[in-house]
Scaffold this motif. Structure first.
Motif, mmCIF file in Angstrom:
data_model
loop_
_atom_site.group_PDB
_atom_site.id
_atom_site.type_symbol
_atom_site.label_atom_id
_atom_site.label_comp_id
_atom_site.label_asym_id
_atom_site.label_seq_id
_atom_site.Cartn_x
_atom_site.Cartn_y
_atom_site.Cartn_z
ATOM 1 N N LYS A 122 86.083 1.485 -23.461
ATOM 2 C CA LYS A 122 85.754 1.205 -22.190
ATOM 3 C C LYS A 122 86.915 0.174 -21.370
ATOM 4 O O LYS A 122 86.719 -0.732 -21.196
ATOM 5 N N PRO A 123 87.967 1.039 -21.357
ATOM 6 C CA PRO A 123 89.056 0.185 -20.749
ATOM 7 C C PRO A 123 88.920 -0.450 -19.367
ATOM 8 O O PRO A 123 89.611 -1.308 -18.799
ATOM 9 N N ASP A 124 87.813 0.259 -18.504
ATOM 10 C CA ASP A 124 87.675 -0.276 -17.154
ATOM 11 C C ASP A 124 86.154 -0.659 -17.092
ATOM 12 O O ASP A 124 85.542 -0.789 -16.127
ATOM 13 N N PHE A 125 85.921 -1.267 -18.280
ATOM 14 C CA PHE A 125 84.416 -1.787 -18.384
ATOM 15 C C PHE A 125 83.993 -2.583 -17.101
ATOM 16 O O PHE A 125 84.688 -3.612 -16.351
ATOM 17 N N LYS A 126 82.655 -2.514 -16.722
ATOM 18 C CA LYS A 126 82.040 -3.439 -15.751
ATOM 19 C C LYS A 126 80.879 -3.464 -16.306
ATOM 20 O O LYS A 126 80.063 -2.662 -16.699
ATOM 21 N N TRP A 127 80.163 -4.834 -15.913
ATOM 22 C CA TRP A 127 78.886 -4.884 -16.503
ATOM 23 C C TRP A 127 77.850 -4.152 -15.843
ATOM 24 O O TRP A 127 76.863 -3.644 -16.654
ATOM 25 N N GLU A 128 77.907 -3.461 -14.875
ATOM 26 C CA GLU A 128 77.246 -2.311 -14.180
ATOM 27 C C GLU A 128 77.135 -1.245 -15.184
ATOM 28 O O GLU A 128 76.078 -0.439 -15.275
ATOM 29 N N ASP A 129 78.028 -1.117 -15.932
ATOM 30 C CA ASP A 129 78.062 -0.047 -17.024
ATOM 31 C C ASP A 129 76.823 0.030 -18.037
ATOM 32 O O ASP A 129 76.425 0.909 -18.744
ATOM 33 N N LEU A 130 76.238 -1.377 -18.106
ATOM 34 C CA LEU A 130 75.125 -1.411 -19.049
ATOM 35 C C LEU A 130 73.846 -0.790 -18.654
ATOM 36 O O LEU A 130 73.122 -0.481 -19.291
ATOM 37 N N LEU A 136 73.288 -10.965 -18.182
ATOM 38 C CA LEU A 136 73.096 -9.941 -17.470
ATOM 39 C C LEU A 136 72.321 -10.027 -16.166
ATOM 40 O O LEU A 136 72.712 -9.263 -15.072
ATOM 41 N N LYS A 137 71.511 -10.901 -16.128
ATOM 42 C CA LYS A 137 70.805 -11.117 -14.937
ATOM 43 C C LYS A 137 71.864 -11.923 -13.894
ATOM 44 O O LYS A 137 71.577 -11.578 -12.655
ATOM 45 N N LYS A 138 72.652 -12.456 -14.471
ATOM 46 C CA LYS A 138 73.878 -12.941 -13.811
ATOM 47 C C LYS A 138 74.512 -11.778 -12.869
ATOM 48 O O LYS A 138 75.190 -11.957 -11.639
ATOM 49 N N HIS A 139 74.758 -10.719 -13.499
ATOM 50 C CA HIS A 139 75.420 -9.408 -12.986
ATOM 51 C C HIS A 139 74.334 -8.619 -12.419
ATOM 52 O O HIS A 139 74.760 -7.503 -12.183
ATOM 53 N N GLY A 140 73.170 -9.040 -11.970
ATOM 54 C CA GLY A 140 72.104 -8.233 -11.350
ATOM 55 C C GLY A 140 71.561 -7.135 -12.223
ATOM 56 O O GLY A 140 71.058 -6.140 -11.580
ATOM 57 N N ILE A 141 71.482 -7.469 -13.379
ATOM 58 C CA ILE A 141 70.800 -6.312 -14.665
ATOM 59 C C ILE A 141 69.755 -6.930 -15.141
ATOM 60 O O ILE A 141 69.679 -8.054 -15.725
ATOM 61 N N ASP A 142 68.632 -6.278 -15.032
ATOM 62 C CA ASP A 142 67.356 -6.932 -15.508
ATOM 63 C C ASP A 142 67.219 -6.298 -17.057
ATOM 64 O O ASP A 142 67.174 -5.049 -17.146
ATOM 65 N N VAL A 158 68.070 -1.678 -18.703
ATOM 66 C CA VAL A 158 68.301 -1.386 -20.134
ATOM 67 C C VAL A 158 67.558 -0.971 -20.896
ATOM 68 O O VAL A 158 66.241 -1.598 -21.026
ATOM 69 N N SER A 159 67.759 -0.112 -22.034
ATOM 70 C CA SER A 159 66.801 0.303 -22.991
ATOM 71 C C SER A 159 67.194 -0.538 -24.148
ATOM 72 O O SER A 159 68.092 -0.336 -25.071
ATOM 73 N N LEU A 160 66.465 -1.635 -24.343
ATOM 74 C CA LEU A 160 66.566 -2.616 -25.291
ATOM 75 C C LEU A 160 65.835 -2.687 -26.432
ATOM 76 O O LEU A 160 64.443 -2.749 -26.457
ATOM 77 N N ASP A 161 66.527 -2.708 -27.596
ATOM 78 C CA ASP A 161 65.681 -2.486 -29.009
ATOM 79 C C ASP A 161 66.109 -3.831 -29.595
ATOM 80 O O ASP A 161 67.159 -4.389 -29.791
ATOM 81 N N GLN A 162 64.680 -4.645 -29.758
ATOM 82 C CA GLN A 162 64.779 -5.884 -30.670
ATOM 83 C C GLN A 162 64.249 -5.842 -31.807
ATOM 84 O O GLN A 162 63.668 -6.958 -32.418
ATOM 85 N N SER A 163 63.988 -4.663 -32.523
ATOM 86 C CA SER A 163 63.331 -4.472 -33.679
ATOM 87 C C SER A 163 64.058 -4.683 -34.980
ATOM 88 O O SER A 163 63.448 -4.522 -36.003
#
Length: 329
Positions: free
Chosen positions: A121-129, A151-157, A162-167
């Motif tokens: 991701k050479p041009d990565f932006k937090w929005e990419d998440l 993530l919240k700091k960058h406006g992402i819940d 995000v499809s979050l896996d914490q298993s």
């Protein structure tokens, strides 16, 4: 009269002998570390460079893999001191423990994880998440809470966008990411750099740079141990401070050579690059003092994640007496 004088001389001799024996005695400390990571470099320097030995301390280092396991080991008497995230002491305190864990020396002062992407991701932006498949960390642990904070700091819940896996268990997260269809993960060094070298992943951002100063990892012991082993704890803290100053004053390549025995399967050049990353973002605390501003930042991060069980006062869970004594502050 001669008999009395003889007994007096003998008593003085015995006192001097016992005092010398006490000065040369070795205290053994069982130390539980939450994981094995380059993030804890000053600890390994203190061991490998003989700073603990200079203070008459023998370290029995055990890796207990995960905050819950590490804290359980400490509270059950399986370890004298634990190296673990400060948040765990708040959880124990909130459970109304009678002999809770006290933070007495800080090791790291930023988050130690890096955002690793499966693809370059050479041009990565937090929005990419947004809408990505993200392999998360343990619920309530510092990596996960800092991750959510950033993530919240960058406006992402993190739980909606995000499809979050914490298993996945903490120890198995790297292998799960490598073999699974996850797009992003948080990883400590040197694993992040190893993945990048192998092409398994690509470091695109630092959570430590994004989250600011926080007492991320430190040494804690039960209050009873601090009361009973005051001299030993002060010597432990003194050895740690020597290592922190040594790490501050030396370059990454020199440091990497010293700690390489703790990462025998990792190329020393990778260890050096990992250390350089941490030094550049001031991850390694240069003294063991955990200050009140950092403590408040920790609570803010926990509160933002909905994991702060109660507002624990700084004075209740932080003891800076040992740290200030060895740094003469």
């Amino acid at each position: 009269m001669r008999k009395i004088k003889f007994l007096t001389v003998l008593s003085v001799f015995l006192l001097l002998f016992l005092s010398a024996c006490n000065m040369n005695s070795t205290s053994k400390i069982t130390l539980a570390e939450v994981t094995r990571s380059v993030f804890y470099t000053p600890l390994y320097v203190a061991i490998e460079h003989g700073f603990f030995e200079e203070e008459g301390i023998e370290i029995d280092l055990q890796t207990t893999w995960g905050g819950d396991t590490t804290m359980t080991t400490l509270l059950s008497g399986g370890a004298d001191i634990a190296l673990v995230g400060a948040e765990t002491s708040i959880y124990v305190y909130a459970q109304d423990s009678r002999d809770y864990a006290i933070n007495f020396a800080q090791l790291t002062q930023t988050d130690g994880t890096f955002l690793v992407a499966k693809e370059p991701k050479p041009d990565f932006k937090w929005e990419d998440l947004r809408n990505s498949n993200f392999l998360g960390q343990r619920v309530g642990g510092m990596p996960q809470m800092v991750g959510e904070f950033v993530l919240k700091k960058h406006g992402i819940d993190p739980h909606q966008d995000v499809s979050l896996d914490q298993s996945v268990d903490f120890a198995n997260i790297p292998s799960a990411f490598a073999s699974g269809d996850y797009e992003y993960v948080q990883l400590f060094e040197p694993t992040a750099s190893v993945f990048e070298t192998e092409g398994t992943g690509h470091i695109v951002a630092s959570f430590g740079e994004e989250s600011g100063k926080v007492p991320y990892t430190g040494f804690m012991a039960k209050q009873s141990y601090l009361d009973d082993e005051t001299i030993t704890v002060e010597k432990f803290t003194k050895a740690l401070y020597k290592a922190q100053q040594w790490v501050k004053e030396n370059d990454a390549e020199t440091i990497a050579e010293v700690v390489h025995p703790f990462f025998e399967d990792t190329d020393v050049s990778l260890i050096a690059s990992s250390i350089e990353r941490y030094k550049n973002q001031d991850s390694f605390a240069t003294d063991p003092i955990l200050d009140e501003e950092e403590w408040q930042n920790l609570k803010d991060i926990m509160n933002e994640a909905g994991e702060l069980p109660m507002d624990v006062p700084y004075a209740d869970l932080v003891n800076t007496d040992f740290a200030k004594a060895v740094t003469n502050q």
